[in-house]
Each structure stands twice: as structure tokens, then as C-alpha cells.
Design a protein around this motif. Structure first.
Motif, PDB file in Angstrom:
ATOM      1  N   PRO B  98      41.902  39.462  32.774  1.00 36.83           N
ATOM      2  CA  PRO B  98      42.668  40.413  31.949  1.00 36.83           C
ATOM      3  C   PRO B  98      42.371  41.885  32.224  1.00 36.83           C
ATOM      4  O   PRO B  98      43.198  42.736  31.931  1.00 36.83           O
ATOM      5  CB  PRO B  98      42.264  40.056  30.517  1.00 36.83           C
ATOM      6  CG  PRO B  98      41.710  38.703  30.591  1.00 36.83           C
ATOM      7  CD  PRO B  98      41.144  38.510  31.959  1.00 36.83           C
ATOM      8  N   LEU B  99      41.207  42.192  32.755  1.00 34.39           N
ATOM      9  CA  LEU B  99      40.884  43.603  32.966  1.00 34.39           C
ATOM     10  C   LEU B  99      41.168  44.080  34.386  1.00 34.39           C
ATOM     11  O   LEU B  99      40.885  45.213  34.727  1.00 34.39           O
ATOM     12  CB  LEU B  99      39.417  43.874  32.611  1.00 34.39           C
ATOM     13  CG  LEU B  99      39.045  43.655  31.147  1.00 34.39           C
ATOM     14  CD1 LEU B  99      37.579  43.938  30.926  1.00 34.39           C
ATOM     15  CD2 LEU B  99      39.898  44.513  30.227  1.00 34.39           C
ATOM     16  N   ILE B 100      41.695  43.200  35.207  1.00 36.39           N
ATOM     17  CA  ILE B 100      42.019  43.611  36.578  1.00 36.39           C
ATOM     18  C   ILE B 100      43.524  43.527  36.778  1.00 36.39           C
ATOM     19  O   ILE B 100      44.145  42.506  36.493  1.00 36.39           O
ATOM     20  CB  ILE B 100      41.270  42.738  37.614  1.00 36.39           C
ATOM     21  CG1 ILE B 100      39.765  42.964  37.465  1.00 36.39           C
ATOM     22  CG2 ILE B 100      41.706  43.091  39.034  1.00 36.39           C
ATOM     23  CD1 ILE B 100      38.917  42.094  38.347  1.00 36.39           C
ATOM     24  N   ASN B 101      44.051  44.644  37.255  1.00 35.19           N
ATOM     25  CA  ASN B 101      45.509  44.752  37.321  1.00 35.19           C
ATOM     26  C   ASN B 101      46.008  44.837  38.769  1.00 35.19           C
ATOM     27  O   ASN B 101      46.974  45.525  39.038  1.00 35.19           O
ATOM     28  CB  ASN B 101      45.909  46.011  36.532  1.00 35.19           C
ATOM     29  CG  ASN B 101      47.336  45.936  36.096  1.00 35.19           C
ATOM     30  OD1 ASN B 101      47.889  44.844  35.955  1.00 35.19           O
ATOM     31  ND2 ASN B 101      47.963  47.083  35.907  1.00 35.19           N
TER      32      ASN B 101
END
Lengths: 135, 129
Positions: B98-101
Motif C-alpha cells: 500500500p505504501l509503494i506506488n
């Protein structure tokens, strides 16, 4: 003047600290606040109810898989098991069949695993590519 | 021989590759992946896309830990899916957090292909055919 946003009820002490760090780093306050808001959005997305629900089901599925490996790992060695939301769905003859069954499920989370095969932790190098983007 | 123009969104320009992800549910999604040989996994995609493709239904039993360059491990969500690149088909691990885009193609995928990085022409060439 462009894009001015007035925000009420900002904690003055926090604001002062942010302003000092912004000055030290040579940022603008707008850029720092935008980064902070993006991070806040990401963190909230990570902690959403759906995400926590998914994590809970993943944990249940992992526990169920251990149970099934203990009970049926030898008997059905090399067959594939489908576990969805922590429940055993089916033991299949092939991986493709198992994936089809999982795909038809209305569950939130499924694991497809080969019976009799040890589950090992895997490490992945992430490289700098994951970091060099503005968050 | 298929060629992919480097992305000009990066400075200097960076090699990208177009891939089609096909899930066991029949969902297809085409995306551009940044070529990242420092990433040892298959494909990394943003978590919202992982959700949209319902990849949580095709997860592997193994726990995958992504080791960030600063040495910090993060738990990745990992599923298996079919990936098609210029007619070549592979079964590849798709990772997400979720924290890597980011959308990255890692060595698990890249090592299955013969690739030429033609820097002066700013083109990635697939030499498999």
C-alpha cells in the motif's frame, strides 16, 4: 496570487516546527504540506477497514494452510489446495484448476498452494527504483 | 523485433516495457513498467491496481519480504498471474504494497527475455523473436 488555501485550527506549535524544518531544508511550505498530505492519504489507505479485513483473512488462510498441510500434505502430495477467507474450498489436481476455482470465488482473499511443499519465506531486493519518486 | 521508447518522464530517460497482466479470472490490464534490475521480484504494482485486478484471490502461500535499499523489510502482497509481453507469455509473481506506488519490472521477469537497452536511440528492444 494563486492557489491560496486558508486552513483553520492548525496547531501553532506544529506549524512553527514545520516552518523551521522547511526553511532548513530549503523547501517551500506548500511543497512540504503537499508531501505530508500525500503521506497521510497513503497511510489512511493502508489502514482502511477493507485492508485490515484483507489482512485478517490472509492470516486465517495461512493458519488453515498449515492445518491442511499437517492433515493432508502427505496424502494429497503435489495436489493444489484452494483456501479462501481462511476456509478450505477445494483440493485440485492442477494449479490451473485451483486458480480457476479461486477466481470464481467471491472471497476477499485466497491462497493457492501445493500440498506437501514447504512454504519458505522469500526475500526480494527492492532496489532504489522504489524510492526515487515523490510520495 | 518489438521496440519500446524510453520514458521521458524520467531524467535521464528510462527504459520501460509494456505488459499485459491476465488474471485467472480473465481480467486483462495493460500497463507500462519501468525496467528496474535492482528489483529482484517479478512485477511491482500499486496496491489500488492489485485490488482492482482482485489479485488477492490468487496469492501464493510464501511470505515475501521486500528489503528496501535502507535495509528495512516490508511485507509484500504477492500473487501469481499470467503476463504477456509482445506475444511472449509468462507466469510471474506480482507484488504490491500500500505504501509503494510504482510500476516496476524486476529481474524475475526481465531474466526471461533477451533485451537490448539501446541507450543512444532511447529504445528498449526485445530480441526474443
Amino acid at each position: 496570487m494563486k492557489d491560496i488555501i486558508v486552513v483553520k485550527n492548525v496547531d501553532k506549535n506544529i506549524y512553527k516546527r514545520v516552518k523551521s524544518v522547511v526553511a532548513l531544508k530549503g523547501y517551500t511550505l506548500g511543497k512540504a504540506l503537499t508531501e505530508a498530505m500525500k503521506l497521510w492519504l497513503l497511510l489512511n489507505e493502508a489502514a482502511s477497514r477493507e485492508y485490515l479485513e484483507y489482512l485478517t483473512y490472509r492470516e486465517k488462510s495461512e493458519r488453515k494452510l498449515k492445518e491442511i498441510q499437517r492433515e493432508y500434505g502427505e496424502k494429497f502430495r503435489n495436489k493444489y489446495v484452494v483456501i479462501c477467507n481462511g476456509e478450505l474450498i477445494k483440493i485440485c489436481n492442477s494449479e490451473d484448476e485451483a486458480f480457476t476455482i479461486a477466481g470464481e470465488s467471491r472471497a476477499i482473499q485466497c491462497i493457492v498452494a501445493q500440498l506437501g511443499k514447504k512454504v519458505k519465506e522469500q526475500k526480494i531486493e527492492m532496489g532504489m527504483g522504489v524510492l526515487n519518486e515523490e510520495i | 523485433m518489438r521496440k519500446f521508447k524510453y520514458s521521458k518522464d524520467h531524467k535521464p530517460s528510462a527504459p520501460i516495457i509494456k505488459a499485459l497482466i491476465i488474471t485467472a479470472r480473465g481480467r486483462k490490464y495493460e500497463l507500462e513498467l519501468l525496467v528496474d534490475i535492482g528489483f529482484s521480484g517479478g512485477i511491482l504494482i500499486p496496491y489500488n491496481l492489485y485490488e482492482e485486478l482482485k489479485l488477492a484471490l490468487f496469492e501464493v502461500p510464501e511470505k515475501y519480504y521486500g528489503i528496501l535499499p535502507i535495509g528495512v523489510p516490508i511485507t509484500l502482497h504477492t500473487a501469481l498471474a499470467k503476463v504477456v509481453i509482445d506475444g511472449l507469455e509468462f507466469k510471474i509473481h506480482i507484488h504490491s504494497h500500500p505504501l509503494i506506488n510504482k510500476k516496476l519490472a524486476g529481474r524475475e521477469l526481465l531474466n526471461k527475455m533477451k533485451i537490448l537497452l539501446n541507450g543512444p536511440m532511447e529504445e528498449l528492444e526485445l530480441l526474443n523473436k
